[in-house]
Design a protein around this motif. Structure first.
Motif, short mmCIF file in Angstrom:
data_model
loop_
_atom_site.label_atom_id
_atom_site.label_comp_id
_atom_site.label_asym_id
_atom_site.label_seq_id
_atom_site.Cartn_x
_atom_site.Cartn_y
_atom_site.Cartn_z
N ILE A 194 0.83 -1.18 -0.03
CA ILE A 194 0.03 -0.20 0.22
C ILE A 194 0.75 1.12 0.06
CG2 ILE A 194 -1.79 1.25 1.39
CD1 ILE A 194 -2.56 -1.53 0.14
N TYR A 195 0.77 2.14 -0.91
CA TYR A 195 1.21 3.56 -0.84
C TYR A 195 0.35 4.52 -1.22
CZ TYR A 195 5.28 0.37 -2.28
OH TYR A 195 6.05 -0.53 -2.41
N ILE A 196 0.24 5.51 -0.42
CA ILE A 196 -0.54 6.78 -0.28
C ILE A 196 0.21 8.04 -0.26
CG2 ILE A 196 -2.56 7.87 1.10
CD1 ILE A 196 -3.15 4.98 2.29
N ASP A 197 -0.13 8.89 -1.32
CA ASP A 197 0.79 10.11 -1.33
C ASP A 197 -0.25 11.23 -0.81
OD1 ASP A 197 3.49 9.97 -1.96
OD2 ASP A 197 2.51 8.68 -3.55
N ILE A 198 -0.19 12.00 0.08
CA ILE A 198 -1.17 13.09 0.20
C ILE A 198 -0.28 14.51 -0.22
CG2 ILE A 198 -2.18 14.51 1.96
CD1 ILE A 198 -2.03 11.81 3.65
N CYS A 282 -9.82 6.72 1.38
CA CYS A 282 -8.89 7.81 0.82
C CYS A 282 -9.60 9.00 0.04
CB CYS A 282 -7.73 7.23 -0.29
SG CYS A 282 -6.68 6.26 0.80
N ALA A 283 -10.55 8.62 -0.90
CA ALA A 283 -11.31 9.78 -1.67
C ALA A 283 -12.20 10.59 -0.68
CB ALA A 283 -12.16 9.06 -2.77
N GLN A 288 -10.57 20.36 0.59
CA GLN A 288 -10.06 21.49 -0.12
C GLN A 288 -8.48 21.85 -0.40
OE1 GLN A 288 -12.23 23.44 -2.16
NE2 GLN A 288 -10.84 24.40 -3.20
N GLY A 289 -8.13 21.77 -1.50
CA GLY A 289 -6.80 21.90 -1.64
C GLY A 289 -5.73 20.88 -1.35
N VAL A 290 -6.44 19.59 -1.04
CA VAL A 290 -5.44 18.21 -0.59
C VAL A 290 -5.91 17.16 -1.39
CG1 VAL A 290 -4.85 16.82 1.39
CG2 VAL A 290 -5.15 19.52 1.74
N SER A 291 -5.13 16.76 -1.87
CA SER A 291 -5.20 15.29 -2.72
C SER A 291 -4.81 14.15 -2.08
CB SER A 291 -5.07 15.43 -4.16
OG SER A 291 -3.59 15.47 -4.32
N ILE A 292 -5.42 13.15 -2.15
CA ILE A 292 -5.05 11.95 -1.53
C ILE A 292 -4.96 10.93 -2.88
CG2 ILE A 292 -5.41 10.02 0.29
CD1 ILE A 292 -6.62 12.04 1.98
#
Length: 394
Positions: A194-198, A282-283, A288-292
């Motif tokens: 699992i890899y998650i980028d914020i 994650c979705a 606002q202004g933050v993507s995951i």
């Protein structure tokens, strides 16, 4: 004419020195996944010295050799071992330690290949006393995704052979030498990375305008843990996050956070559902202004041992090694690319104990891992006995 248990024991005993020599050579000259060039050549030379010349390359650096019985009419089995080592600096202090800096056989693949060479030699020498076909698969890349098993399957060599069974054994340092372990059905877990980028807006912690990626990531970790374990209920699950990188400072909020972990189950439907749930959470955690952005790299599936094959093999192991030496294995959260074969053919994956009485146990993938070499005699006779029983059976 059948081969009897006492004969099998004598054969295995006579091959122990041969096995130890081969194991030590492979151990001293380890190679990483898909780069097992020297190991492959060594295996080929040993097979030819035995008298086995029907040898072909498979999956790049892998080897597939065959031994025909008295008549080719009968069953076909594949006996599998692995060739690759791990990127670990050895710290055993043994005289035959790795001569390759930062590379070590810390998972017993050296012993597996050495034992399979000895089983091959035994089968070749008594080939007039059994019927059918035995294929010897020295597989590359077990330790590194996508797994050498996927390459073997993709090449279609097993479709050509049409095996009635595929069998492998694996050393277990926690198990007493002389013992063997079996479990029918589900045995080893699936494994996914699992890899998650914020990503958001970083900046001075005391000034407005930054979005708090560290807080968002921390809450996401907690939410994922709670949701995935709640969904799994009492079904076995491992969801562990082992890396959380937020390169800010005391007064700097980082613009990005990177998270890594592992997801393991014993249920392919649950596995798929958890993938969807993870992506959904994650979705929903974006603001606002933050993507995951999550990435799920699917690893090895659940390893499923054929019940009739496993039950019979346990009986054979009890006959050849003693009833008291056969153990029933618990579910194991580690994973194996051998599991891919279990999705297509009847398979058996069992354990060989390599712990000497009084010996300190260093687990698999440890820089101090080593095994009690006389225990390999049990591996030789167990695999030989299981193979012959299967070939001679109706």
């Amino acid at each position: 004419m059948p081969v009897y248990p006492e004969e099998i024991k004598e054969i295995a005993s006579s091959l122990l020195d041969f096995t130890i020599r081969n194991r030590r050579y492979i151990h001293m000259n380890p190679e990483l996944s898909y780069r097992e060039f020297n190991t492959s050549e060594f295996i080929s030379r040993q097979l030819k010295s035995i008298g086995i010349h029907k040898i072909e390359k498979v999956a790049g650096t892998g080897i597939l050799a065959s031994v025909k019985g008295n008549t080719e009419k009968g069953k076909t089995i594949v006996l599998r071992s692995e060739l690759d080592a791990l990127p670990i600096q050895e710290e055993t202090g043994v005289e035959y330690a790795s001569t390759s800096m930062g590379i070590m056989h810390a998972c017993g693949h050296d012993a597996h290949s050495a034992m399979l060479l000895s089983v091959a030699r035994a089968l070749f020498e008594i080939r007039e006393r059994w019927n059918g076909n035995v294929y010897l698969l020295f597989q590359p890349g077990e330790e590194l995704a996508p797994g050498g098993a996927t390459l073997v399957l993709k090449e279609g060599v097993l479709d050509r052979i049409g095996p009635d069974a595929i069998i492998a054994q694996h050393v277990l340092p926690e198990m007493k030498a002389g013992n063997t372990g079996f479990r029918a059905g589900k045995y080893m877990a699936s494994s996914d990375e699992i890899y998650i980028d914020i990503h958001g807006t970083g900046g001075h912690a005391a000034l407005p305008g930054a979005t708090d990626q560290v807080l968002i990531g921390s809450k996401l970790v907690q939410d994922l843990k709670e949701a995935l374990y709640s969904y799994a209920g009492d079904r076995p699950l491992v969801f562990s996050l082992g890396k959380f990188i937020a390169e800010g400072a005391t007064n700097i909020i980082p613009s990005s956070v990177h998270i890594e972990g592992t997801l393991r189950t014993f249920d392919e439907k649950l596995r798929s559902d958890l993938h969807s749930l993870l992506e959904k959470i994650c979705a929903e955690s974006q603001c606002q202004g933050v993507s995951i952005r999550p990435e799920i790299r699917k690893g090895y599936p659940v390893l499923f041992n054929n019940k009739s094959l496993t039950d019979r093999a346990a009986e054979v192991a009890a006959l050849i090694n003693g009833k008291e030496s056969v153990e029933s294995m618990d579910l194991r959260m580690s994973s194996e690319d051998f599991a891919y074969y279990s999705q297509h053919y009847p398979v058996l994956f069992y354990r060989i104990g390599v712990k000497q009485t009084g010996m300190q146990v260093h687990k698999l993938h440890s820089s101090a891992f080593n095994l009690y070499e006389p225990a390999m005699e049990t591996g030789i006779r167990t695999m030989l006995a299981i193979a012959l029983d299967f070939l001679q059976g109706s």
